[in-house]
Design an enzyme around this catalytic site. Structure first.
Site, PDB file in Angstrom:
ATOM      1  N   LYS A   1      -4.421 -15.185   3.291  1.00 30.80           N
ATOM      2  CA  LYS A   1      -4.618 -16.294   2.350  1.00 30.80           C
ATOM      3  C   LYS A   1      -5.726 -17.223   2.827  1.00 30.80           C
ATOM      4  O   LYS A   1      -6.477 -17.767   2.027  1.00 30.80           O
ATOM      5  CB  LYS A   1      -3.321 -17.088   2.158  1.00 30.80           C
ATOM      6  CG  LYS A   1      -2.266 -16.342   1.345  1.00 30.80           C
ATOM      7  CD  LYS A   1      -1.153 -17.282   0.906  1.00 30.80           C
ATOM      8  CE  LYS A   1      -0.064 -16.562   0.153  1.00 30.80           C
ATOM      9  NZ  LYS A   1       1.046 -17.433  -0.215  1.00 30.80           N
TER      10      LYS A   1
ATOM     11  N   LYS B   1       1.463 -12.521  -7.407  1.00 28.12           N
ATOM     12  CA  LYS B   1       1.204 -13.643  -8.317  1.00 28.12           C
ATOM     13  C   LYS B   1      -0.233 -14.113  -8.195  1.00 28.12           C
ATOM     14  O   LYS B   1      -0.783 -14.676  -9.122  1.00 28.12           O
ATOM     15  CB  LYS B   1       2.092 -14.833  -7.946  1.00 28.12           C
ATOM     16  CG  LYS B   1       3.534 -14.703  -8.315  1.00 28.12           C
ATOM     17  CD  LYS B   1       4.271 -15.926  -7.771  1.00 28.12           C
ATOM     18  CE  LYS B   1       5.763 -15.811  -7.889  1.00 28.12           C
ATOM     19  NZ  LYS B   1       6.452 -16.821  -7.092  1.00 28.12           N
TER      20      LYS B   1
ATOM     21  N   LYS C   1      -0.301  -4.717  -3.108  1.00 28.27           N
ATOM     22  CA  LYS C   1       1.003  -5.100  -3.668  1.00 28.27           C
ATOM     23  C   LYS C   1       0.833  -5.933  -4.943  1.00 28.27           C
ATOM     24  O   LYS C   1      -0.163  -6.649  -5.098  1.00 28.27           O
ATOM     25  CB  LYS C   1       1.873  -5.805  -2.632  1.00 28.27           C
ATOM     26  CG  LYS C   1       1.430  -7.178  -2.274  1.00 28.27           C
ATOM     27  CD  LYS C   1       2.514  -7.942  -1.512  1.00 28.27           C
ATOM     28  CE  LYS C   1       2.038  -9.368  -1.369  1.00 28.27           C
ATOM     29  NZ  LYS C   1       2.973 -10.318  -0.898  1.00 28.27           N
TER      30      LYS C   1
HETATM   31  P1  AMP Z   1       6.915 -15.102  -3.627  1.00 24.32           P
HETATM   32  O1  AMP Z   1       6.439 -14.717  -4.977  1.00 24.32           O
HETATM   33  O2  AMP Z   1       5.836 -14.925  -2.598  1.00 24.32           O
HETATM   34  O3  AMP Z   1       7.625 -16.408  -3.580  1.00 24.32           O
HETATM   35  O4  AMP Z   1       7.992 -13.983  -3.229  1.00 24.32           O
HETATM   36  C1  AMP Z   1       9.349 -14.049  -3.590  1.00 24.32           C
HETATM   37  C2  AMP Z   1      10.088 -12.813  -3.136  1.00 24.32           C
HETATM   38  O5  AMP Z   1       9.568 -11.641  -3.810  1.00 24.32           O
HETATM   39  C3  AMP Z   1       9.972 -12.516  -1.640  1.00 24.32           C
HETATM   40  O6  AMP Z   1      11.228 -12.051  -1.180  1.00 24.32           O
HETATM   41  C4  AMP Z   1       8.948 -11.411  -1.570  1.00 24.32           C
HETATM   42  O7  AMP Z   1       9.143 -10.584  -0.446  1.00 24.32           O
HETATM   43  C5  AMP Z   1       9.220 -10.650  -2.869  1.00 24.32           C
HETATM   44  N1  AMP Z   1       8.020  -9.947  -3.351  1.00 24.32           N
HETATM   45  C6  AMP Z   1       6.847 -10.522  -3.729  1.00 24.32           C
HETATM   46  N2  AMP Z   1       5.954  -9.587  -4.140  1.00 24.32           N
HETATM   47  C7  AMP Z   1       6.578  -8.372  -4.001  1.00 24.32           C
HETATM   48  C8  AMP Z   1       6.188  -7.006  -4.258  1.00 24.32           C
HETATM   49  N3  AMP Z   1       4.981  -6.695  -4.750  1.00 24.32           N
HETATM   50  N4  AMP Z   1       7.090  -6.032  -4.018  1.00 24.32           N
HETATM   51  C9  AMP Z   1       8.322  -6.344  -3.536  1.00 24.32           C
HETATM   52  N5  AMP Z   1       8.753  -7.595  -3.270  1.00 24.32           N
HETATM   53  C10 AMP Z   1       7.902  -8.614  -3.491  1.00 24.32           C
END
Ligand code: AMP
Ligand code: TRP
Length: 336
Positions: free
Chosen positions: A113, A202, A199
């Protein structure tokens, strides 16, 4: 017997995608009955990258409503907003002072990031894993269900907890519990629709790279129609030359509830022209109940606010106790 404690959270930055759902929230839902759960909307984390104050509160409602819409059950879980429980930022400060800087500089997500932000990278972005450690340790969590990208942050949480116990407590009466990560292999890493080697995220600039839980059916169909594929005949899992194929089959299995063997049997002879409409229909059907429930909940803000108010009270009761215990071992003067 007392149930073990689970804590997890998602940042209120825009809406959730299939990676968040299949990697995290859906797993919370599946295991919730076996645990005493705390699910937090981690809004303090959301400002570690430049954010828009006009939409932060709305996004916070959205994530809380999506937790409920995805099936989090208030009988087993407490849902709350991180910034409503002030102990999170207080403990983060205390932990900051026992965390070596070099541990944070090693974090892969920070490096990735920070690279994107250049000169503007904030201290908060570097410090974010310490705040995450505070989130977890305040609730004496036994398990933390997350996607694979959070594994390194959990390892750091364990290291910080161990250091706190070693320096300020005794092995017989540790001051914090060492949490275990709970990373399910299926769904742990959902990949982008436009590049099967990255991956789903967002922060990807292209919305076509992800399916959001609140995307309308036409948009889901369009995204799947346009998603990247290859020109090899037949469909298969685990061919390293075909990351997109592997990801799309995996998505189909997870969203339809079919096993890998069932998916292979059904799809191996298909071409993309046949498989894509099947995946679109399955995705639309899987998300329909979530979207309907979401609309209901967002239409009843009083209800949502009462859930978050109760959540705050329950979370605070646990978090403040832990904070006081930690302050005591650090030698702070107890307020009169
Ligand atoms: P965040 O959007 O970064 O707040 O992530 C929230 C949750 O979603 C966390 O537990 C991440 O590990 C999971 N997560 C985010 N992106 C992925 C992805 N592409 N595949 C699987 N899990 C994800
Ligand atoms: N860092 C996590 C993410 O970006 C979100 C998060 C913050 C979290 N605090 C947490 C996850 C505590 C689990 C437990 O996905």
């Amino acid at each position: 017997m007392c149930k073990q404690r689970v804590l997890s959270g998602v940042q209120p930055t825009g809406n959730l995608h299939l990676g968040n759902y299949l990697g995290a929230i859906n797993n919370w839902v599946k295991i919730q009955q076996n645990y005493d759960n705390f699910f937090c909307v981690v809004d303090l984390h959301a400002i570690t990258v430049p954010h828009n104050p006009q939409i932060l509160a709305q996004d916070t409602y959205t994530i809380a409503a999506l937790y409920l819409a995805c099936g989090i059950d208030l009988e087993h879980a407490t849902i709350f907003v991180q910034s409503h429980v002030t102990a999170h930022s207080q403990l983060a400060w205390l932990l900051n002072c026992i965390t070596p800087l070099s541990w944070l500089e090693r974090m892969i997500q920070f490096k990735e990031k920070a690279l994107k932000q250049g000169e503007n990278v904030s201290v908060g972005l570097l410090d974010y894993p310490v705040l995450m450690a505070a989130d977890i340790l305040l609730y004496n969590a036994d398990c933390v269900p997350v996607g694979e990208d959070q594994k390194q942050h959990l390892e750091l949480t364990r290291n910080i907890a161990t250091r706190l116990n070693d320096q300020f407590a005794t092995p017989e009466s540790p001051v914090v519990k060492i949490p275990e990560p709970l990373i399910r292999t299926e769904g742990a890493r959902i990949m982008s629709l436009t590049d099967g080697t990255r991956k789903m995220s967002k922060s990807d600039l292209s919305d076509m790279s992800r399916i959001n839980l609140l995307d309308p059916p036409e948009l889901i169909i369009k995204k799947i129609k346009r998603c990247k594929t290859d020109s090899i005949r037949g469909l298969e899992f685990d061919n390293l030359e075909r990351p997109e194929c592997n990801n799309l089959l995996k998505l189909y299995g997870l969203l339809s509830g079919k096993t890998k063997e069932e998916v292979i049997f059904e799809c191996q002879g298909m071409g993309w022209g046949k498989f894509k409409p099947l995946l679109s229909e399955t995705t639309v059907e899987a998300l329909k109940p979530i979207q309907m429930k979401y609309k209901d909940i967002m239409g009843n803000k009083d209800y949502l606010e009462s859930v978050l108010k109760k959540g705050k009270e329950k979370a605070e009761a646990v978090a403040n106790q832990t904070l006081e215990r930690i302050k005591l071992v650090l030698g702070y003067l107890v307020p009169f």
